[in-house]
Design a protein around this motif. Structure first.
Motif, PDB file in Angstrom:
ATOM      1  N   ALA A  48     -64.109  16.132  73.254  1.00 62.04           N
ATOM      2  CA  ALA A  48     -63.901  16.804  71.895  1.00 62.04           C
ATOM      3  C   ALA A  48     -63.392  16.478  71.437  1.00 62.04           C
ATOM      4  O   ALA A  48     -63.183  17.715  70.232  1.00 62.04           O
ATOM      5  CB  ALA A  48     -62.909  17.574  72.897  1.00 62.04           C
ATOM      6  N   GLY A  49     -62.219  15.882  71.017  1.00 63.95           N
ATOM      7  CA  GLY A  49     -61.238  15.207  69.537  1.00 63.95           C
ATOM      8  C   GLY A  49     -62.313  14.958  68.530  1.00 63.95           C
ATOM      9  O   GLY A  49     -62.421  15.641  67.329  1.00 63.95           O
ATOM     10  N   PRO A  50     -63.305  14.244  68.386  1.00 62.15           N
ATOM     11  CA  PRO A  50     -64.485  13.781  67.652  1.00 62.15           C
ATOM     12  C   PRO A  50     -65.211  15.240  67.004  1.00 62.15           C
ATOM     13  O   PRO A  50     -65.197  15.609  66.073  1.00 62.15           O
ATOM     14  CB  PRO A  50     -65.322  12.771  67.790  1.00 62.15           C
TER      15      PRO A  50
ATOM     16  N   THR B  66     -60.450  25.492  76.033  1.00 58.06           N
ATOM     17  CA  THR B  66     -60.762  24.794  77.210  1.00 58.06           C
ATOM     18  C   THR B  66     -60.342  23.490  77.573  1.00 58.06           C
ATOM     19  O   THR B  66     -59.814  22.983  78.611  1.00 58.06           O
ATOM     20  CB  THR B  66     -62.108  25.257  77.198  1.00 58.06           C
ATOM     21  N   ALA B  67     -59.277  23.329  76.429  1.00 57.58           N
ATOM     22  CA  ALA B  67     -58.501  22.037  76.025  1.00 57.58           C
ATOM     23  C   ALA B  67     -57.239  21.647  77.601  1.00 57.58           C
ATOM     24  O   ALA B  67     -57.213  22.304  77.787  1.00 57.58           O
ATOM     25  CB  ALA B  67     -57.797  21.456  74.752  1.00 57.58           C
ATOM     26  N   ASP B  68     -56.945  20.422  77.427  1.00 62.76           N
ATOM     27  CA  ASP B  68     -55.826  19.926  78.152  1.00 62.76           C
ATOM     28  C   ASP B  68     -54.792  20.642  78.145  1.00 62.76           C
ATOM     29  O   ASP B  68     -54.461  19.912  76.819  1.00 62.76           O
ATOM     30  CB  ASP B  68     -56.159  18.857  79.588  1.00 62.76           C
ATOM     31  N   VAL B  69     -53.624  21.536  79.003  1.00 61.62           N
ATOM     32  CA  VAL B  69     -52.446  22.214  78.217  1.00 61.62           C
ATOM     33  C   VAL B  69     -51.894  20.387  79.018  1.00 61.62           C
ATOM     34  O   VAL B  69     -51.284  20.981  79.851  1.00 61.62           O
ATOM     35  CB  VAL B  69     -52.277  23.121  78.651  1.00 61.62           C
ATOM     36  N   VAL B  70     -50.975  20.051  78.059  1.00 60.74           N
ATOM     37  CA  VAL B  70     -50.011  19.120  78.332  1.00 60.74           C
ATOM     38  C   VAL B  70     -48.658  19.600  77.218  1.00 60.74           C
ATOM     39  O   VAL B  70     -48.599  19.709  76.318  1.00 60.74           O
ATOM     40  CB  VAL B  70     -50.245  17.436  77.909  1.00 60.74           C
ATOM     41  N   ASP B  71     -47.661  19.764  78.128  1.00 60.76           N
ATOM     42  CA  ASP B  71     -46.108  20.623  77.512  1.00 60.76           C
ATOM     43  C   ASP B  71     -46.339  21.318  76.801  1.00 60.76           C
ATOM     44  O   ASP B  71     -46.010  21.182  75.457  1.00 60.76           O
ATOM     45  CB  ASP B  71     -45.490  18.815  76.443  1.00 60.76           C
TER      46      ASP B  71
END
Length: 471
Positions: free
Chosen positions: A370-372, A356-361
């Motif tokens: 979400a990172g932690p 579900t993370a945003d996709v960049v490049d």
């Protein structure tokens, strides 16, 4: 002061300090096992840049050592029966040494793979020779604790290799930057392994041969002298007699002994194969082989990724100590069940976060929340694995087989374990390039399978004598 184990003298009581020293030297093979397996973590991105390889070949390079390890594990025991335990340790040390130097000075991708396979053979040999030697040299009262030094050596080796990788990268300003003598930091990561390899080689010249091998080789007087020095003269004669009796009643391990009615093999052999494969199919070594690349791919800097990886390896060491403390009180099977449930939850969390993370490049980027959460989930996965499937798989494989098939069954299970490790390692780069969510979803599935497998197939072995194990 303890007496030197290489010059046996009569002792009235077990020479605990000498036995401990010898066991630590033997378990140093486990340290190099862990070190060699994980050292490539810090060099993965640099290797990709240096040789311009795509994810598929990169995964094969990372996993190539595991093919050598499978061969080393399968044939190492037979070689040890022919040459002796200590000479095989020396051979493993030399393989680690030349592999470390070779990987550091290569000028082509193909040669890097070759030297990784050479080191992998050393890993496979070390993975079986240390626990076998310790079991044969140690008094029964402390055999379990001394045998656990192998697993502790593995996790310490992983920690030290990752810490050295991080230190060298920081010193050079990045893994691709030149450090000393015109060589980049990633090359020194490999060559640093030459130091513990040399220490292992020197140490192998200071320890005695296994009494069991000496008796089998027709040298009972030497075996009795070693036992007298390490365990006391009162028990040495009786131990030699028991070894002679056991050798008369045994035959060399044969693969034909494993035949049974369940798809050609005995049910207990299939349980061992299942344990060995599932330990790897949950994806644990993705954390230790690819974590730097993984965390960089979702937005962390190289320096932060090295720090995260070192913290994870420290966690692995700590929970291994906890597992050693709990194994007799909680039981092997219960720890496996707890670990499987915890791994499924933590891996499932990672799968959802990556999916579900945003996709960049073309790559997922985890946000400030979400990172932690992903970091916590990854480390919880290591906690649940390290307290259960990490050490318990090796403990169960050493205990669960009847005496008459133990050697052959261990060879097969060990081979399967390394092949499963190879499959997971070689496929991760391509899976990650497709979707990290899918990759971790697959590992979540196998964690759930491991839970069902343990419930249905695994029997508790705590408190059962080896002689009472059944097919």
């Amino acid at each position: 002061m303890s007496q030197d184990a290489t010059t046996p003298t009569v002792a009235e009581h077990p020479n605990t300090s000498a036995v401990l020293r010898i066991s630590i030297i033997a378990a140093f093979g486990g340290f190099l096992f862990g070190y060699d397996s994980a050292v490539i973590n810090g060099a993965v991105s640099a290797i990709q840049e240096e040789f311009g390889v795509s994810p598929g070949p990169l995964g094969f390079a990372v996993a190539s050592a595991l093919l050598g390890a499978a061969a080393g594990a399968f044939f190492g025991g037979r070689i040890a029966d022919q040459l002796g335990r200590v000479p095989v340790m020396k051979i493993a040390a030399v393989l680690f040494l030349v592999s470390a130097i070779g990987c550091g000075v290569v000028d082509s991708f193909g040669w890097l793979i070759f030297w990784r396979i050479v080191g992998g053979v050393g890993v496979g040999v070390a993975s079986i020779i240390a626990p076998a030697y310790i079991a044969e040299i140690a008094p029964a009262a402390v055999r379990g604790r001394l045998g656990s030094l192998q697993q502790m050596g593995i996790v310490l080796g992983i920690f030290v290799s990752l810490a050295v990788d991080a230190w060298l990268a920081a010193l050079a300003g990045g893994s691709t930057q030149e450090l000393w003598w015109g060589l980049e930091a990633w090359r020194w990561m490999f060559m640093a392994e030459a130091i513990p390899a040399l220490a292992y080689l020197i140490g192998a010249f200071t320890i005695p041969e296994s009494p069991r091998y000496l008796v089998e080789d027709g040298r009972p007087d030497e075996a009795q002298a070693v036992l007298a020095n390490l365990q006391g003269s009162a028990s040495a004669t009786e131990r030699v007699r028991l070894i002679k009796e056991s050798l008369r009643s045994e035959h060399k391990p044969r693969l034909s002994d494993l035949k049974g009615r369940m798809a050609g093999l005995k049910p207990i052999v299939w349980v061992g194969i299942g344990l060995a494969a599932l330990q790897q199919f949950v994806g644990i070594n993705v954390i230790f082989y690819y974590s730097n690349v993984l965390w960089q791919s979702v937005g962390f800097t190289e320096a932060d990724s090295f720090t995260i990886t070192v913290i994870t390896s420290v966690t692995n060491v700590a929970v291994t100590i906890v597992a050693i403390a709990l194994v007799e009180r909680v039981g092997r099977r219960r720890l496996l069940l707890i670990g499987s449930a915890g791994m499924a939850l933590s891996l499932g969390t990672l799968s959802v976060l990556f999916a579900t993370a945003d996709v960049v490049d073309g790559a997922p980027v985890l946000g400030p929340t979400a990172g932690p959460v992903a970091l916590v989930a990854a480390n919880l996965f290591v906690v649940f694995f390290g307290v259960s499937w990490g050490p318990m798989m090796w403990v169960l494989l050493g205990e669960m087989f009847p005496n008459r098939i133990r050697g052959a069954a261990l060879a097969v299970a060990g081979f399967v374990q390394w092949i499963a490790n190879w499959l997971v390692t070689v496929t991760f780069p391509a899976l990650a390039a497709f979707s990290l969510g899918v990759a971790y979803g697959l590992y979540t599935f196998f964690a759930l399978v491991s839970l069902l497998f343990t419930l249905k197939m695994v029997r508790e072995t705590t408190g059962i004598e080896l002689e009472d194990m059944q097919d």
